[in-house]
Design a protein around this motif. Structure first.
Motif, PDB file in Angstrom:
ATOM      1  N   GLU A   1       0.836  -1.207   0.000  1.00 52.29           N
ATOM      2  CA  GLU A   1       0.000   0.000   0.000  1.00 52.29           C
ATOM      3  C   GLU A   1       0.868   1.253   0.000  1.00 52.29           C
ATOM      4  O   GLU A   1       0.609   2.203  -0.758  1.00 52.29           O
ATOM      5  CB  GLU A   1      -0.932   0.006   1.212  1.00 52.29           C
ATOM      6  CG  GLU A   1      -2.047  -0.996   1.152  1.00 52.29           C
ATOM      7  CD  GLU A   1      -2.858  -1.058   2.443  1.00 52.29           C
ATOM      8  OE1 GLU A   1      -2.654  -0.178   3.311  1.00 52.29           O
ATOM      9  OE2 GLU A   1      -3.672  -1.983   2.575  1.00 52.29           O
TER      10      GLU A   1
ATOM     11  N   LYS B   1       2.468   1.760  -3.372  1.00 50.70           N
ATOM     12  CA  LYS B   1       1.483   2.245  -4.343  1.00 50.70           C
ATOM     13  C   LYS B   1       1.201   3.730  -4.134  1.00 50.70           C
ATOM     14  O   LYS B   1       1.150   4.510  -5.094  1.00 50.70           O
ATOM     15  CB  LYS B   1       0.193   1.429  -4.206  1.00 50.70           C
ATOM     16  CG  LYS B   1      -0.715   1.499  -5.385  1.00 50.70           C
ATOM     17  CD  LYS B   1      -1.838   0.498  -5.227  1.00 50.70           C
ATOM     18  CE  LYS B   1      -2.583   0.339  -6.518  1.00 50.70           C
ATOM     19  NZ  LYS B   1      -3.676  -0.625  -6.421  1.00 50.70           N
ATOM     20  N   LYS B   2       1.050   4.136  -2.867  1.00 51.29           N
ATOM     21  CA  LYS B   2       0.809   5.552  -2.570  1.00 51.29           C
ATOM     22  C   LYS B   2       1.993   6.405  -3.018  1.00 51.29           C
ATOM     23  O   LYS B   2       1.822   7.484  -3.579  1.00 51.29           O
ATOM     24  CB  LYS B   2       0.573   5.752  -1.067  1.00 51.29           C
ATOM     25  CG  LYS B   2      -0.775   5.294  -0.591  1.00 51.29           C
ATOM     26  CD  LYS B   2      -0.911   5.520   0.907  1.00 51.29           C
ATOM     27  CE  LYS B   2      -2.204   4.961   1.451  1.00 51.29           C
ATOM     28  NZ  LYS B   2      -2.297   5.118   2.913  1.00 51.29           N
ATOM     29  N   GLU B   3       3.203   5.897  -2.758  1.00 50.54           N
ATOM     30  CA  GLU B   3       4.421   6.634  -3.151  1.00 50.54           C
ATOM     31  C   GLU B   3       4.499   6.798  -4.670  1.00 50.54           C
ATOM     32  O   GLU B   3       4.825   7.871  -5.172  1.00 50.54           O
ATOM     33  CB  GLU B   3       5.660   5.888  -2.627  1.00 50.54           C
ATOM     34  CG  GLU B   3       6.966   6.581  -2.878  1.00 50.54           C
ATOM     35  CD  GLU B   3       7.155   7.836  -2.056  1.00 50.54           C
ATOM     36  OE1 GLU B   3       7.984   8.668  -2.452  1.00 50.54           O
ATOM     37  OE2 GLU B   3       6.472   8.006  -1.030  1.00 50.54           O
ATOM     38  N   GLN B   4       4.187   5.726  -5.397  1.00 47.73           N
ATOM     39  CA  GLN B   4       4.206   5.805  -6.862  1.00 47.73           C
ATOM     40  C   GLN B   4       3.166   6.792  -7.374  1.00 47.73           C
ATOM     41  O   GLN B   4       3.434   7.580  -8.287  1.00 47.73           O
ATOM     42  CB  GLN B   4       3.963   4.421  -7.467  1.00 47.73           C
ATOM     43  CG  GLN B   4       5.147   3.484  -7.344  1.00 47.73           C
ATOM     44  CD  GLN B   4       4.829   2.086  -7.840  1.00 47.73           C
ATOM     45  OE1 GLN B   4       3.669   1.721  -8.003  1.00 47.73           O
ATOM     46  NE2 GLN B   4       5.874   1.299  -8.043  1.00 47.73           N
ATOM     47  N   GLU B   5       1.984   6.769  -6.788  1.00 49.66           N
ATOM     48  CA  GLU B   5       0.935   7.711  -7.201  1.00 49.66           C
ATOM     49  C   GLU B   5       1.362   9.149  -6.919  1.00 49.66           C
ATOM     50  O   GLU B   5       1.156  10.040  -7.739  1.00 49.66           O
ATOM     51  CB  GLU B   5      -0.375   7.389  -6.472  1.00 49.66           C
ATOM     52  CG  GLU B   5      -1.049   6.135  -6.957  1.00 49.66           C
ATOM     53  CD  GLU B   5      -2.259   5.756  -6.114  1.00 49.66           C
ATOM     54  OE1 GLU B   5      -2.601   6.515  -5.161  1.00 49.66           O
ATOM     55  OE2 GLU B   5      -2.858   4.714  -6.394  1.00 49.66           O
ATOM     56  N   ARG B   6       1.968   9.362  -5.756  1.00 48.33           N
ATOM     57  CA  ARG B   6       2.422  10.715  -5.395  1.00 48.33           C
ATOM     58  C   ARG B   6       3.498  11.198  -6.372  1.00 48.33           C
ATOM     59  O   ARG B   6       3.466  12.334  -6.849  1.00 48.33           O
ATOM     60  CB  ARG B   6       2.958  10.714  -3.964  1.00 48.33           C
ATOM     61  CG  ARG B   6       3.274  12.098  -3.418  1.00 48.33           C
ATOM     62  CD  ARG B   6       3.888  12.026  -2.038  1.00 48.33           C
ATOM     63  NE  ARG B   6       5.110  11.268  -1.982  1.00 48.33           N
ATOM     64  CZ  ARG B   6       6.317  11.722  -2.404  1.00 48.33           C
ATOM     65  NH1 ARG B   6       6.418  12.925  -2.909  1.00 48.33           N
ATOM     66  NH2 ARG B   6       7.388  10.969  -2.298  1.00 48.33           N
ATOM     67  N   LYS B   7       4.450  10.312  -6.699  1.00 52.86           N
ATOM     68  CA  LYS B   7       5.506  10.698  -7.641  1.00 52.86           C
ATOM     69  C   LYS B   7       4.940  10.979  -9.023  1.00 52.86           C
ATOM     70  O   LYS B   7       5.361  11.927  -9.692  1.00 52.86           O
ATOM     71  CB  LYS B   7       6.569   9.597  -7.725  1.00 52.86           C
ATOM     72  CG  LYS B   7       7.510   9.570  -6.543  1.00 52.86           C
ATOM     73  CD  LYS B   7       8.606   8.555  -6.736  1.00 52.86           C
ATOM     74  CE  LYS B   7       9.564   8.561  -5.560  1.00 52.86           C
ATOM     75  NZ  LYS B   7      10.658   7.601  -5.750  1.00 52.86           N
ATOM     76  N   ALA B   8       3.989  10.171  -9.469  1.00 53.90           N
ATOM     77  CA  ALA B   8       3.370  10.392 -10.774  1.00 53.90           C
ATOM     78  C   ALA B   8       2.638  11.732 -10.792  1.00 53.90           C
ATOM     79  O   ALA B   8       2.685  12.470 -11.788  1.00 53.90           O
ATOM     80  CB  ALA B   8       2.409   9.254 -11.099  1.00 53.90           C
ATOM     81  N   GLN B   9       1.975  12.055  -9.685  1.00 51.79           N
ATOM     82  CA  GLN B   9       1.258  13.325  -9.591  1.00 51.79           C
ATOM     83  C   GLN B   9       2.242  14.503  -9.635  1.00 51.79           C
ATOM     84  O   GLN B   9       2.010  15.485 -10.350  1.00 51.79           O
ATOM     85  CB  GLN B   9       0.449  13.339  -8.291  1.00 51.79           C
ATOM     86  CG  GLN B   9      -0.719  14.270  -8.295  1.00 51.79           C
ATOM     87  CD  GLN B   9      -1.554  14.083  -7.037  1.00 51.79           C
ATOM     88  OE1 GLN B   9      -1.054  13.651  -5.996  1.00 51.79           O
ATOM     89  NE2 GLN B   9      -2.840  14.410  -7.139  1.00 51.79           N
TER      90      GLN B   9
ATOM     91  N   ARG C   1       3.549  14.869 -13.160  1.00 47.54           N
ATOM     92  CA  ARG C   1       2.536  15.477 -14.028  1.00 47.54           C
ATOM     93  C   ARG C   1       2.468  16.989 -13.792  1.00 47.54           C
ATOM     94  O   ARG C   1       2.354  17.776 -14.737  1.00 47.54           O
ATOM     95  CB  ARG C   1       1.177  14.830 -13.722  1.00 47.54           C
ATOM     96  CG  ARG C   1       0.085  15.217 -14.655  1.00 47.54           C
ATOM     97  CD  ARG C   1       0.166  14.406 -15.938  1.00 47.54           C
ATOM     98  NE  ARG C   1       0.403  15.304 -17.046  1.00 47.54           N
ATOM     99  CZ  ARG C   1       0.982  14.981 -18.175  1.00 47.54           C
ATOM    100  NH1 ARG C   1       1.416  13.783 -18.369  1.00 47.54           N
ATOM    101  NH2 ARG C   1       1.155  15.849 -19.130  1.00 47.54           N
TER     102      ARG C   1
END
Length: 188
Positions: free
Chosen positions: A53, A56-64, A67
């Motif tokens: 989890e 996944k949160k870290e990857q989402e934060r980095k992608a955000q 972007r």
């Protein structure tokens, strides 16, 4: 009857001791350890889920964040289909200015990196000089046979055999017919 009472007393004491030992053994088995294999498995599973989890949160934060940086640098996409020629020229000019700015920043950063690398190298050399430790240069591999052969060729080229010969006077070693048999007879 005294023997029967004594025997009964001994049996009763034995039973008490046996019961006490069994209770201790049962207590040890029950208390065996806080982390039983089943609990360890559950804990590992929970830790893996939690780590997944978090990842996944870290990857989402980095992608955000990525972007956001891309949107900041490139801006929002322009509508090129319905734009007039003047608007297209203006958009191209904006993109060119942005590209020019990015390239100049890139050049400045690369120059700064090269400058810092040079400074680091100079400081490392100064530190090594102060310590008295010197970096040994890497040596080239050289064939020992090739070197010797080259030296021999060089010596042979410099060496002139005719100059090294002694000059001989012809009279010393000339053979006179008269002297030769006399010397041979004397030697014999």
């Amino acid at each position: 009857m005294g023997d029967d009472e004594k025997q009964a007393e001994i049996d009763r004491k034995k039973a008490e001791v046996r019961a006490r030992l069994e209770a201790q053994a049962a207590g040890k088995k029950a208390k065996k350890g806080f982390m039983t294999p089943e609990r360890k498995k559950k804990l590992r599973l929970l830790l893996r889920k939690k780590a997944a989890e978090e990842l996944k949160k870290e990857q989402e934060r980095k992608a955000q964040e990525r972007r956001m940086v891309i949107d900041e640098r490139c801006g929002q996409p322009k509508d090129l289909e319905s734009a007039s020629e003047d608007t297209l020229k203006q958009i191209c000019k904006e993109y060119f200015d942005r590209m020019y700015l990015c390239e100049s920043q890139k050049y400045d950063m690369e120059f700064e990196v090269r400058k810092r690398d040079f400074e680091i190298n100079e400081l490392n050399i100064a530190v090594n000089d102060l310590r008295g430790k010197f970096i040994k240069p890497t040596l080239k591999k050289v064939s020992k046979y090739e070197n010797k052969f080259a030296k021999l060729q060089k010596k042979a080229a410099e060496f002139n055999f005719r100059n090294q010969l002694k000059t001989v006077k012809k009279k010393e070693f000339s053979m006179d017919d008269e002297e030769q048999p006399a010397e041979v007879e004397a030697a014999a």
